[in-house]
Design an enzyme around this catalytic site. Structure first.
Site, PDB file in Angstrom:
ATOM      1  N   ASN A  86       0.093   0.826  -6.975  1.00  0.00           N
ATOM      2  CA  ASN A  86      -0.285   1.986  -7.776  1.00  0.00           C
ATOM      3  C   ASN A  86       0.988   2.775  -8.095  1.00  0.00           C
ATOM      4  OD1 ASN A  86      -3.068   1.417  -7.529  1.00  0.00           O
ATOM      5  ND2 ASN A  86      -3.193   2.519  -5.586  1.00  0.00           N
ATOM      6  N   GLY A  92      -3.395   6.280  -9.275  1.00  0.00           N
ATOM      7  CA  GLY A  92      -3.918   6.472  -7.918  1.00  0.00           C
ATOM      8  C   GLY A  92      -2.861   6.582  -6.845  1.00  0.00           C
ATOM      9  N   GLN A  93      -1.583   6.667  -7.217  1.00  0.00           N
ATOM     10  CA  GLN A  93      -0.556   6.788  -6.172  1.00  0.00           C
ATOM     11  C   GLN A  93      -0.619   8.171  -5.542  1.00  0.00           C
ATOM     12  OE1 GLN A  93       3.539   5.928  -7.314  1.00  0.00           O
ATOM     13  NE2 GLN A  93       4.227   6.007  -5.182  1.00  0.00           N
ATOM     14  N   SER A  94      -0.717   8.205  -4.216  1.00  0.00           N
ATOM     15  CA  SER A  94      -0.783   9.486  -3.495  1.00  0.00           C
ATOM     16  C   SER A  94       0.367   9.655  -2.519  1.00  0.00           C
ATOM     17  CB  SER A  94      -2.123   9.611  -2.751  1.00  0.00           C
ATOM     18  OG  SER A  94      -2.257   8.574  -1.806  1.00  0.00           O
ATOM     19  N   HIS A  99       4.715   1.268  -1.859  1.00  0.00           N
ATOM     20  CA  HIS A  99       3.862   0.492  -0.957  1.00  0.00           C
ATOM     21  C   HIS A  99       2.960  -0.403  -1.770  1.00  0.00           C
ATOM     22  CE1 HIS A  99       1.918   4.342  -1.864  1.00  0.00           C
ATOM     23  NE2 HIS A  99       0.757   3.711  -1.794  1.00  0.00           N
TER      24      HIS A  99
HETATM   25  P1  DGP Z   1      -1.818   5.118  -2.773  1.00  0.00           P
HETATM   26  O1  DGP Z   1      -3.062   5.870  -3.116  1.00  0.00           O
HETATM   27  O2  DGP Z   1      -1.616   3.861  -3.601  1.00  0.00           O
HETATM   28  O3  DGP Z   1      -0.591   6.008  -2.785  1.00  0.00           O
HETATM   29  O4  DGP Z   1      -2.018   4.617  -1.290  1.00  0.00           O
HETATM   30  C1  DGP Z   1      -1.714   5.379  -0.173  1.00  0.00           C
HETATM   31  C2  DGP Z   1      -2.422   4.760   0.978  1.00  0.00           C
HETATM   32  O5  DGP Z   1      -1.833   5.249   2.155  1.00  0.00           O
HETATM   33  C3  DGP Z   1      -3.899   5.066   1.057  1.00  0.00           C
HETATM   34  O6  DGP Z   1      -4.641   3.857   0.917  1.00  0.00           O
HETATM   35  C4  DGP Z   1      -4.100   5.664   2.429  1.00  0.00           C
HETATM   36  C5  DGP Z   1      -2.825   5.337   3.143  1.00  0.00           C
HETATM   37  N1  DGP Z   1      -2.357   6.342   4.076  1.00  0.00           N
HETATM   38  C6  DGP Z   1      -2.180   7.662   3.822  1.00  0.00           C
HETATM   39  N2  DGP Z   1      -1.727   8.292   4.904  1.00  0.00           N
HETATM   40  C7  DGP Z   1      -1.599   7.349   5.867  1.00  0.00           C
HETATM   41  C8  DGP Z   1      -1.171   7.390   7.221  1.00  0.00           C
HETATM   42  O7  DGP Z   1      -0.786   8.424   7.773  1.00  0.00           O
HETATM   43  N3  DGP Z   1      -1.207   6.224   7.918  1.00  0.00           N
HETATM   44  C9  DGP Z   1      -1.598   5.048   7.339  1.00  0.00           C
HETATM   45  N4  DGP Z   1      -1.595   3.964   8.113  1.00  0.00           N
HETATM   46  N5  DGP Z   1      -2.008   4.963   6.058  1.00  0.00           N
HETATM   47  C10 DGP Z   1      -2.001   6.115   5.344  1.00  0.00           C
END
Ligand code: DGP
Length: 113
Positions: A86, A92-94, A99
């Site tokens: 993303n 949807g990138q957060s 990653h």
């Molecule tokens: P995106 O929306 O593509 O930026 O994906 C971010 C992802 O990161 C989302 O699927 C949830 C995951 N995520 C967010 N915070 C954490 C965290 O603290 N630990 C882990 N393992 N995953 C996380």
């Protein structure tokens, strides 16, 4: 404050790490969207797919090789899996540390929402 995924890479924040090598770390997504949902991230901070450069060609290739290795290990290779990047908020990138999502273990619909 340091980037969240940099902190996971540095083991300052716990995560379910499933792969580590000199350039990449992979760990379980905290909010899984499929029975297998793993994030594959570079150790070095790269904010988005738009920040990749020609120097990162090998790194990107390794991400897909690690995805295939993990898919085999988790038993989702033959049924099929998806690797998703993303890029920016509209997609949807957060978290702004590059990653790739490895998703599998259920039927994947197309087009994605
Ligand atoms: P995106 O929306 O593509 O930026 O994906 C971010 C992802 O990161 C989302 O699927 C949830 C995951 N995520 C967010 N915070 C954490 C965290 O603290 N630990 C882990 N393992 N995953 C996380």
């Amino acid at each position: 404050m340091a980037c969240l995924f940099c902190q996971i890479v540095e083991k300052q924040i716990p995560a379910g790490i499933v792969h580590e090598d000199d350039r990449l770390v992979a760990f379980e997504d905290v909010s899984p969207q499929a029975p297998v949902h793993i994030l594959i991230v570079p150790r070095k901070h790269i904010a988005t797919g738009l920040d990749l450069t020609g120097d990162d060609r090998e790194l990107v290739g390794e991400i897909f090789l690690v995805a295939a290795k993990l898919a085999r290990e988790r038993g989702i290779a033959s049924e099929g899996y998806r690797v998703v990047l993303n890029t920016n908020a509209g997609a949807g990138q957060s978290v702004y540390h590059l990653h790739y999502h490895l998703l599998g273990g259920r039927i994947m619909r197309w087009p994605p929402g």
